[in-house]
Design a protein around this motif. Structure first.
Motif, PDB file in Angstrom:
ATOM      1  N   ALA A   1      -5.561  -3.218  12.503  1.00 29.95           N
ATOM      2  CA  ALA A   1      -5.133  -2.209  12.123  1.00 29.95           C
ATOM      3  C   ALA A   1      -5.572  -1.269  11.423  1.00 29.95           C
ATOM      4  CB  ALA A   1      -3.808  -1.842  11.689  1.00 29.95           C
ATOM      5  N   ALA A   2      -6.638  -1.810  10.252  1.00 34.38           N
ATOM      6  CA  ALA A   2      -7.812  -1.026   9.506  1.00 34.38           C
ATOM      7  C   ALA A   2      -8.947  -0.860  10.443  1.00 34.38           C
ATOM      8  CB  ALA A   2      -8.201  -1.800   8.448  1.00 34.38           C
ATOM      9  N   LEU A   3      -9.287  -1.629  11.707  1.00 32.87           N
ATOM     10  CA  LEU A   3     -10.668  -1.620  12.522  1.00 32.87           C
ATOM     11  C   LEU A   3     -10.428  -0.144  13.584  1.00 32.87           C
ATOM     12  CD1 LEU A   3     -10.566  -4.719  14.366  1.00 32.87           C
ATOM     13  CD2 LEU A   3     -11.803  -3.789  12.556  1.00 32.87           C
ATOM     14  N   ASP A   4      -8.720   0.322  13.940  1.00 30.38           N
ATOM     15  CA  ASP A   4      -9.038   1.206  14.549  1.00 30.38           C
ATOM     16  C   ASP A   4      -7.254   1.935  13.847  1.00 30.38           C
ATOM     17  OD1 ASP A   4      -8.498   3.929  16.354  1.00 30.38           O
ATOM     18  OD2 ASP A   4      -8.019   2.399  17.941  1.00 30.38           O
ATOM     19  N   PRO A   5      -7.885   2.756  12.626  1.00 33.53           N
ATOM     20  CA  PRO A   5      -5.971   3.107  11.965  1.00 33.53           C
ATOM     21  C   PRO A   5      -5.864   4.665  12.610  1.00 33.53           C
ATOM     22  CG  PRO A   5      -7.841   3.607  10.868  1.00 33.53           C
ATOM     23  CD  PRO A   5      -8.798   2.828  11.818  1.00 33.53           C
ATOM     24  N   ALA A   6      -6.855   4.625  13.705  1.00 36.87           N
ATOM     25  CA  ALA A   6      -5.707   6.474  14.534  1.00 36.87           C
ATOM     26  C   ALA A   6      -5.258   6.369  14.916  1.00 36.87           C
ATOM     27  CB  ALA A   6      -7.555   7.158  14.810  1.00 36.87           C
ATOM     28  N   HIS A   7      -5.627   4.751  16.150  1.00 40.31           N
ATOM     29  CA  HIS A   7      -4.397   4.054  17.133  1.00 40.31           C
ATOM     30  C   HIS A   7      -3.493   3.318  17.121  1.00 40.31           C
ATOM     31  CE1 HIS A   7      -8.235   6.721  19.267  1.00 40.31           C
ATOM     32  NE2 HIS A   7      -6.886   6.897  19.598  1.00 40.31           N
ATOM     33  N   PHE A   8      -3.310   2.549  15.713  1.00 46.60           N
ATOM     34  CA  PHE A   8      -2.878   1.632  15.145  1.00 46.60           C
ATOM     35  C   PHE A   8      -1.613   1.594  13.655  1.00 46.60           C
ATOM     36  CE2 PHE A   8      -5.378  -0.592  17.530  1.00 46.60           C
ATOM     37  CZ  PHE A   8      -4.681  -1.965  18.428  1.00 46.60           C
ATOM     38  N   SER A   9      -0.749   1.609  14.079  1.00 45.68           N
ATOM     39  CA  SER A   9       0.608   1.680  12.713  1.00 45.68           C
ATOM     40  C   SER A   9       0.894  -0.281  12.547  1.00 45.68           C
ATOM     41  CB  SER A   9       1.296   2.976  12.496  1.00 45.68           C
ATOM     42  OG  SER A   9       2.290   2.559  13.839  1.00 45.68           O
ATOM     43  N   LEU A  10       1.153  -0.125  11.390  1.00 48.36           N
ATOM     44  CA  LEU A  10       1.555  -1.894  11.236  1.00 48.36           C
ATOM     45  C   LEU A  10       2.544  -1.560  10.040  1.00 48.36           C
ATOM     46  CD1 LEU A  10       0.819  -4.465  11.112  1.00 48.36           C
ATOM     47  CD2 LEU A  10      -0.812  -4.123   9.304  1.00 48.36           C
ATOM     48  N   LYS A  11       4.011  -2.198  10.247  1.00 45.47           N
ATOM     49  CA  LYS A  11       4.815  -2.442   9.384  1.00 45.47           C
ATOM     50  C   LYS A  11       4.433  -4.084   9.400  1.00 45.47           C
ATOM     51  CE  LYS A  11       7.359   1.380  11.404  1.00 45.47           C
ATOM     52  NZ  LYS A  11       8.634   2.028  12.070  1.00 45.47           N
ATOM     53  N   VAL A  12       5.109  -4.769   8.046  1.00 42.68           N
ATOM     54  CA  VAL A  12       4.582  -5.611   8.129  1.00 42.68           C
ATOM     55  C   VAL A  12       7.030  -5.492   7.048  1.00 42.68           C
ATOM     56  CG1 VAL A  12       4.629  -7.291   6.787  1.00 42.68           C
ATOM     57  CG2 VAL A  12       2.743  -6.365   7.673  1.00 42.68           C
ATOM     58  N   LEU A  13       6.707  -6.520   6.976  1.00 42.38           N
ATOM     59  CA  LEU A  13       8.746  -6.898   7.009  1.00 42.38           C
ATOM     60  C   LEU A  13       8.436  -7.624   6.155  1.00 42.38           C
ATOM     61  CD1 LEU A  13      10.869  -5.095   9.389  1.00 42.38           C
ATOM     62  CD2 LEU A  13       9.467  -4.438   7.756  1.00 42.38           C
ATOM     63  N   ASP A  14       9.726  -7.696   5.237  1.00 42.75           N
ATOM     64  CA  ASP A  14       9.708  -9.432   4.781  1.00 42.75           C
ATOM     65  C   ASP A  14      11.019  -9.210   3.786  1.00 42.75           C
ATOM     66  OD1 ASP A  14      10.360  -7.099   2.671  1.00 42.75           O
ATOM     67  OD2 ASP A  14       9.293  -7.507   1.506  1.00 42.75           O
ATOM     68  N   GLU A  15      11.617 -11.060   3.515  1.00 41.37           N
ATOM     69  CA  GLU A  15      13.017 -10.855   3.201  1.00 41.37           C
ATOM     70  C   GLU A  15      14.633  -9.749   3.459  1.00 41.37           C
ATOM     71  OE1 GLU A  15      15.574 -14.309   1.151  1.00 41.37           O
ATOM     72  OE2 GLU A  15      13.532 -14.399   0.746  1.00 41.37           O
ATOM     73  N   PRO A  16      13.773  -8.995   2.672  1.00 40.35           N
ATOM     74  CA  PRO A  16      15.602  -7.998   2.193  1.00 40.35           C
ATOM     75  C   PRO A  16      15.414  -7.278   3.271  1.00 40.35           C
ATOM     76  CG  PRO A  16      13.785  -8.566   0.315  1.00 40.35           C
ATOM     77  CD  PRO A  16      13.118  -8.692   1.309  1.00 40.35           C
ATOM     78  N   GLN A  17      14.003  -6.573   4.001  1.00 43.64           N
ATOM     79  CA  GLN A  17      13.614  -5.988   5.161  1.00 43.64           C
ATOM     80  C   GLN A  17      14.831  -6.376   6.852  1.00 43.64           C
ATOM     81  OE1 GLN A  17       9.661  -5.226   4.230  1.00 43.64           O
ATOM     82  NE2 GLN A  17      10.553  -3.836   3.758  1.00 43.64           N
ATOM     83  N   VAL A  18      14.588  -7.770   6.521  1.00 45.92           N
ATOM     84  CA  VAL A  18      14.871  -8.592   7.389  1.00 45.92           C
ATOM     85  C   VAL A  18      16.499  -9.001   7.271  1.00 45.92           C
ATOM     86  CG1 VAL A  18      14.505 -11.153   8.497  1.00 45.92           C
ATOM     87  CG2 VAL A  18      12.204  -9.867   7.749  1.00 45.92           C
ATOM     88  N   ARG A  19      16.497  -9.037   6.115  1.00 46.38           N
ATOM     89  CA  ARG A  19      17.870  -9.702   6.252  1.00 46.38           C
ATOM     90  C   ARG A  19      18.472  -8.476   6.299  1.00 46.38           C
ATOM     91  NH1 ARG A  19      19.994 -13.576   3.171  1.00 46.38           N
ATOM     92  NH2 ARG A  19      18.417 -14.100   2.559  1.00 46.38           N
ATOM     93  N   GLN A  20      18.085  -7.143   6.176  1.00 41.43           N
ATOM     94  CA  GLN A  20      18.965  -5.557   6.027  1.00 41.43           C
ATOM     95  C   GLN A  20      19.431  -5.107   7.457  1.00 41.43           C
ATOM     96  OE1 GLN A  20      17.074  -2.047   4.303  1.00 41.43           O
ATOM     97  NE2 GLN A  20      18.479  -0.942   4.904  1.00 41.43           N
ATOM     98  N   LEU A  21      18.506  -5.534   8.476  1.00 38.71           N
ATOM     99  CA  LEU A  21      18.283  -6.124   9.824  1.00 38.71           C
ATOM    100  C   LEU A  21      19.405  -7.393  10.364  1.00 38.71           C
ATOM    101  CD1 LEU A  21      14.562  -5.279  10.259  1.00 38.71           C
ATOM    102  CD2 LEU A  21      16.692  -3.833  10.795  1.00 38.71           C
ATOM    103  N   GLY A  22      19.755  -7.975   9.224  1.00 45.49           N
ATOM    104  CA  GLY A  22      20.952  -8.566  10.025  1.00 45.49           C
ATOM    105  C   GLY A  22      19.759  -9.685  11.110  1.00 45.49           C
ATOM    106  N   MET A  23      19.018 -10.551  10.752  1.00 43.27           N
ATOM    107  CA  MET A  23      18.810 -11.273  11.361  1.00 43.27           C
ATOM    108  C   MET A  23      18.373 -12.552  10.896  1.00 43.27           C
ATOM    109  SD  MET A  23      14.381  -9.392  12.207  1.00 43.27           S
ATOM    110  CE  MET A  23      13.881 -10.226  13.871  1.00 43.27           C
TER     111      MET A  23
END
Length: 132
Positions: A26-48
């Protein structure tokens, strides 16, 4: 890039290491890439629950990587690429047949292929196509 990731030793290629590889991309081309890295609380909130169930057997923290390429101009097509990134020490039971444990570290090959495709997107920069 995909081959590099798959060939990495199982004690190196952890969920956090894969997430760091995605961040590097994502850092190679920040104008075109966006990155979300979810951790345990976020994954839990999504019901996964299934994902949480597999990950709970590991000493490593889980990571769900969502990398998106967006073109400069208008988006005409949206493409989803999904790759399983279960690293060797993800927990759970070993359901492999005899001799299958040697290649278990390749279970993250789907995620490696997607990150390799993202590397190609950084070079090719296709117009009108959003890939996530």
């Amino acid at each position: 890039m995909a081959q590099f990731l798959v060939e990495a030793p199982a004690n190196v290629c952890t969920p956090s290491w894969l997430a760091a590889a995605a961040a590097h991309l994502a850092a190679l081309d920040p104008a075109h890439f966006s990155l979300k890295v979810l951790d345990e609380p976020q994954v839990r909130q999504l019901g996964m629950g299934l994902f949480l169930g597999v990950a709970q057997g590991s000493a490593q923290p889980l990571k769900l990587i969502h990398l998106t390429y967006t073109p400069t101009g208008p988006v005409q097509h949206v493409v989803a690429l999904v790759g399983k990134g279960i690293t060797f020490d993800s927990g759970g039971y070993n359901l492999k047949t005899q001799g299958g444990i040697e290649t278990m570290k390749c279970d993250m090959g789907g995620a490696a292929a997607i990150l390799g495709a993202a590397r190609a997107l950084a070079v090719l920069r296709p117009e009108g196509v959003q890939v996530g």
